[in-house]
Design an enzyme around this catalytic site. Sequence first.
Site, PDB file in Angstrom:
ATOM      1  N   PHE A 194       7.959  33.620 -34.179  1.00  0.00           N
ATOM      2  CA  PHE A 194       9.057  33.347 -32.625  1.00  0.00           C
ATOM      3  C   PHE A 194       9.140  31.783 -32.329  1.00  0.00           C
ATOM      4  O   PHE A 194      10.181  31.544 -31.799  1.00  0.00           O
ATOM      5  CB  PHE A 194       8.185  34.319 -31.779  1.00  0.00           C
ATOM      6  CG  PHE A 194       8.313  34.578 -30.340  1.00  0.00           C
ATOM      7  CD1 PHE A 194       9.804  34.982 -30.346  1.00  0.00           C
ATOM      8  CD2 PHE A 194       8.169  33.727 -29.586  1.00  0.00           C
ATOM      9  CE1 PHE A 194      10.298  36.048 -28.618  1.00  0.00           C
ATOM     10  CE2 PHE A 194       8.740  34.232 -28.370  1.00  0.00           C
ATOM     11  CZ  PHE A 194      10.380  34.597 -27.928  1.00  0.00           C
ATOM     12  N   PHE A 195       8.029  31.347 -32.896  1.00  0.00           N
ATOM     13  CA  PHE A 195       8.092  29.592 -32.118  1.00  0.00           C
ATOM     14  C   PHE A 195       7.835  28.949 -33.698  1.00  0.00           C
ATOM     15  O   PHE A 195       8.527  29.608 -34.302  1.00  0.00           O
ATOM     16  CB  PHE A 195       7.416  29.241 -31.339  1.00  0.00           C
ATOM     17  CG  PHE A 195       7.087  29.494 -30.109  1.00  0.00           C
ATOM     18  CD1 PHE A 195       8.170  29.142 -28.756  1.00  0.00           C
ATOM     19  CD2 PHE A 195       5.969  30.420 -29.208  1.00  0.00           C
ATOM     20  CE1 PHE A 195       7.754  30.440 -27.943  1.00  0.00           C
ATOM     21  CE2 PHE A 195       5.965  31.516 -27.618  1.00  0.00           C
ATOM     22  CZ  PHE A 195       7.038  30.840 -27.573  1.00  0.00           C
ATOM     23  N   GLU A 217       5.330  15.240 -33.672  1.00  0.00           N
ATOM     24  CA  GLU A 217       5.192  16.777 -34.074  1.00  0.00           C
ATOM     25  C   GLU A 217       6.278  17.628 -32.668  1.00  0.00           C
ATOM     26  O   GLU A 217       5.429  17.193 -31.580  1.00  0.00           O
ATOM     27  CB  GLU A 217       3.643  17.862 -34.186  1.00  0.00           C
ATOM     28  CG  GLU A 217       3.101  17.317 -35.463  1.00  0.00           C
ATOM     29  CD  GLU A 217       1.975  15.468 -36.064  1.00  0.00           C
ATOM     30  OE1 GLU A 217       2.110  15.212 -34.341  1.00  0.00           O
ATOM     31  OE2 GLU A 217       3.169  15.485 -36.634  1.00  0.00           O
ATOM     32  N   ALA A 262      10.747  35.226 -15.594  1.00  0.00           N
ATOM     33  CA  ALA A 262      10.781  33.857 -16.718  1.00  0.00           C
ATOM     34  C   ALA A 262      11.518  34.712 -17.776  1.00  0.00           C
ATOM     35  O   ALA A 262      10.813  35.481 -18.358  1.00  0.00           O
ATOM     36  CB  ALA A 262      10.438  32.939 -16.389  1.00  0.00           C
ATOM     37  N   SER A 299       7.845  19.667 -20.674  1.00  0.00           N
ATOM     38  CA  SER A 299       6.071  18.077 -20.967  1.00  0.00           C
ATOM     39  C   SER A 299       6.928  17.448 -22.387  1.00  0.00           C
ATOM     40  O   SER A 299       6.853  18.072 -23.615  1.00  0.00           O
ATOM     41  CB  SER A 299       4.976  19.339 -21.271  1.00  0.00           C
ATOM     42  OG  SER A 299       3.971  19.205 -22.174  1.00  0.00           O
ATOM     43  N   PRO A 300       7.331  16.780 -22.283  1.00  0.00           N
ATOM     44  CA  PRO A 300       8.611  16.509 -23.193  1.00  0.00           C
ATOM     45  C   PRO A 300       8.399  15.513 -24.098  1.00  0.00           C
ATOM     46  O   PRO A 300       8.393  15.066 -25.164  1.00  0.00           O
ATOM     47  CB  PRO A 300       9.611  15.584 -22.515  1.00  0.00           C
ATOM     48  CG  PRO A 300       8.983  15.282 -21.040  1.00  0.00           C
ATOM     49  CD  PRO A 300       8.520  16.326 -21.044  1.00  0.00           C
ATOM     50  N   GLU A 329       8.320  43.411 -26.493  1.00  0.00           N
ATOM     51  CA  GLU A 329       7.684  42.189 -26.335  1.00  0.00           C
ATOM     52  C   GLU A 329       6.148  42.434 -26.029  1.00  0.00           C
ATOM     53  O   GLU A 329       5.974  41.971 -25.857  1.00  0.00           O
ATOM     54  CB  GLU A 329       8.523  41.733 -25.209  1.00  0.00           C
ATOM     55  CG  GLU A 329      10.159  42.034 -25.893  1.00  0.00           C
ATOM     56  CD  GLU A 329      11.118  41.118 -24.931  1.00  0.00           C
ATOM     57  OE1 GLU A 329      10.586  40.091 -24.787  1.00  0.00           O
ATOM     58  OE2 GLU A 329      12.276  41.184 -25.657  1.00  0.00           O
ATOM     59  N   GLU A 331       4.735  43.155 -22.870  1.00  0.00           N
ATOM     60  CA  GLU A 331       5.080  42.500 -21.454  1.00  0.00           C
ATOM     61  C   GLU A 331       3.831  43.651 -20.908  1.00  0.00           C
ATOM     62  O   GLU A 331       4.881  44.977 -20.889  1.00  0.00           O
ATOM     63  CB  GLU A 331       6.251  42.489 -21.342  1.00  0.00           C
ATOM     64  CG  GLU A 331       6.790  40.987 -21.766  1.00  0.00           C
ATOM     65  CD  GLU A 331       8.556  41.521 -21.435  1.00  0.00           C
ATOM     66  OE1 GLU A 331       9.232  39.925 -21.274  1.00  0.00           O
ATOM     67  OE2 GLU A 331       8.895  42.076 -20.887  1.00  0.00           O
TER      68      GLU A 331
END
Length: 378
Positions: A194-195, A217, A262, A299-300, A329, A331
């Site tokens: 998913f990520f 990273e 969100a 959080s760049p 999902e 939730e």
Amino acid sequence: MPPVKSPDGIVLFGTLTDPDLLQIVLGAVADAQPVVLQDHAVFTAAGESFPLLLPSVGDQAKGLLLEGLTAQQVARLDYYEAPYGYALQPVVLADGRGAQVYRPTGDQYSKGAEWCLADWQRSQGAMTREAAHEIMGMFGQTTLSALQGKLGSIRSRAQSRVNARAERIPNALRQGAGRDAVTLEAQNRPYSRFFAMDELSLRHPRFDGGEQLIHREVFVSVDAAVVLPYDPLRDTVLLIEQFRAAPFARGDMNPWGLEAIAGRIDGGETPEMSARREAFEEAGITLKELLPAANYYPSPGALMEYLYCYIGLADLPPEVAGIGGLPSEGEDIRSLVVPFGDLMSALRSGEVQNGPLLICAMFLERERERLRSAASGA
């Protein structure tokens, strides 16, 4: 030994008639000729953005015929089409020639509106081409079943890249040389579900005139939309509460937090579309006007995520509060309607620890009187 040729020509009727997308999928510029399939038409699959070739008496479906494809090129086409449930099936063209077309292998799709290539290119083309680069990069390395589970994330990541290229951010204070001055020396993706996570080696100019090579990273997430619903007549806001794994992993004694609505921006969505969809999915409400609050990287230093934050004007009687979210999902979301003053008290006490909610609340505090005056007609 010469490459094995496909036994019949393959006719494309939908997204793959876009020459740039076809080149990405085939890995080569295609030699294609226009053809017609009688008594057929191309429609949009209902609820989707991709096309569906269906029988339609009296109509003519116009497509592109590819002949002389290598077995490798056919395999690349199959790999791209299969996750959507499409496979090659024989047809007879208007001139009597036999060919193959990609059709669904089952009845999972129903007929939608007439499909238009130009409309698709305008709304979905850039994102789909971006996604195709990532999909075809997995050819020969990732199984079709594994690819199918990644499609949603791939499309969302592609949409993020399209959004990033379209952003026009002022450079009044910044002195960085810009993206073109950065050289990507190496990139590796050791994890992707998913990520994903990327390992990058980058060379970029320094402010003192030199240059440096860095290794970083990056946690690869996607763009997301955040919306704080506000009822200016009642002066109330809708908040949500849900469990979050990251605070739990940190050791937080209460990993349930207060947030604004969100969710990630799906491939082919605008941020506004995502905000409205998430408001309905998470809280069952329909938003009226959306007011942009802020767009930013939370959080760049390590996170690719980019947030589009809004205040969403809505009717918020007390009874809209309840339990929501998509079980598919995982939730479990509680929504609550509270007076604006209670939200600000929660900010001051430290109960609100969610960055996007903090930003939306501060923006709303600045604009609140104007919104209330406009809503009351004063």
